[in-house]
Write a protein that holds these residues in place. Structure first.
Motif: not given
Length: 352
Positions: A280-285, A287-306
């Motif tokens: 848990x975190x203070x979203x405004x303080x 993330x938003x006010x710091x202009x951060x980008x958060x990404x959820x990344x799950x495994x990969x694709x067949x093309x990226x693995x190749x």
């Protein structure tokens, strides 16, 4: 050109199963399967152990969804050699060396069309080692469209490491657009964290720092050159906060994720890779006010693995450098106990 002769395939094989609850790993003697339409039979060259195998199967059977274990041969990080092909196989022949993308999807949904079988929601989706027999055996029945040619430069252990861990790390780094303009923090220096560090350096990130509560893993990361230095969480709070342009959390822990978040400077980017747990975190303080980008990344694709397999050759990087321990199938129980302790590098099962 000399034709490749099909090797003699035995009638029986060994297979390793995980009963859960940290009980003894079970090895069984079972028939060798016959490939059906669009399938190939692989003689397994190596099958590495993933943290998700330990977290979601070895410790306890979660029992539903993508992590539902259906009492199959374990292991979702295999590489091997084709020893037999079924009807309808179009490009692979006997003797081909491949790494296996560890999910077989329906092949028709929008995610499968993009190569992200991992995100297929069809009832036909089946992951090796979870819902269908995986790589912890002498042989593996695989769908041709999940098999990616393994360059001659790479070993079977290399291919097994790429089959999930290295590909997962690479996907996160690509989505973060890591380049020579970045400084990177990695929280969690297990096998995926080690892979992230080694690959980030090839992509130009400098410096690359890491943090992990296990001193053994931190020492291994420094020894392999996966990180330039190891920091403590205290180094990334207070005056030390806001240092990095990008972060990857491979810990799967609330503490690790908070450390990664604290380490980012304004406009920083963070990828969540490690599974399990909450934060848990203070979203405004924070993330938003710091202009951060958060990404959820799950495994990969067949093309990226190749793509990664090809780049490893150019980079002259062998993923097997993170493998600290190798075991025969008959030693699978010892291998899982070692990985469960959370202090080693990657462990590989290499059938004799």
């Amino acid at each position: 050109m000399t034709a490749i002769q099909a090797p003699t395939v035995p009638d029986r094989m060994r297979g390793v199963y995980l009963p859960g609850g940290r009980r003894t790993v079970v090895a069984d003697d079972i028939p060798v399967p016959t490939p059906g339409y669009g399938q190939v039979l692989l003689r397994v060259g190596a099958s590495t152990i993933c943290g998700s195998d330990v977290r979601a199967i070895y410790r306890e059977h979660l029992g539903s969804g993508p992590e539902g274990y259906n009492d199959v041969i374990a292991g979702h990080e295999p590489a091997g050699q084709v020893v037999a092909i079924g009807p309808g196989v179009k490009r692979l022949g006997v003797g081909a060396r491949v790494a296996v993308y560890h999910i077989s999807g329906c092949g028709q949904c929008s995610e499968c069309v993009k190569g992200y079988f991992i995100s297929c929601t069809s009832a036909l989706r089946a992951a090796y080692g979870w819902q269908r027999d995986g790589g912890h055996g002498d042989y593996l029945l695989a769908e041709e469209n999940t098999c990616i040619p393994l360059p001659d430069y790479l070993t079977y252990v290399d291919g097994a490491c790429v089959a999930c861990g290295f590909s997962t790390a690479y996907e996160a780094l690509v989505r973060l657009q890591i380049s020579g303009q970045d400084s990177l923090l990695i929280t969690g220096l297990g096998p995926v964290g080690l892979a992230a560090g080694l690959l980030a350096k090839k992509l130009g990130a400098a410096p690359v720092y890491g943090t992990d509560p296990a001193g053994e893993r931190a020492a291994l990361a420094l020894e392999l050159g996966a990180v330039d230095d190891v920091l403590s969480p205290d180094d990334l709070t207070g005056a030390g906060a806001g240092t990095f342009t990008a972060a990857v959390d491979c810990s799967g822990s609330a503490a690790g994720r908070r450390t990664a978040l604290a380490g980012l400077r304004r406009w920083g980017r963070m990828a969540f890779v490690g599974e399990g747990g909450e934060m848990s975190f203070d979203v405004s303080h924070e993330v938003i006010h710091r202009q951060l980008t958060l990404i959820g990344s799950w495994v990969t694709s067949v093309g990226r693995m190749r793509e990664l397999l090809d780049r490893l050759v150019v980079w002259q990087l062998h993923p097997e450098v993170i493998v600290s321990d190798r075991f025969d199938l008959d030693q699978a129980a010892t291998a899982y106990e070692l990985v469960d302790a959370g202090k080693s590098g990657k462990a590989a099962l290499v059938p004799s």
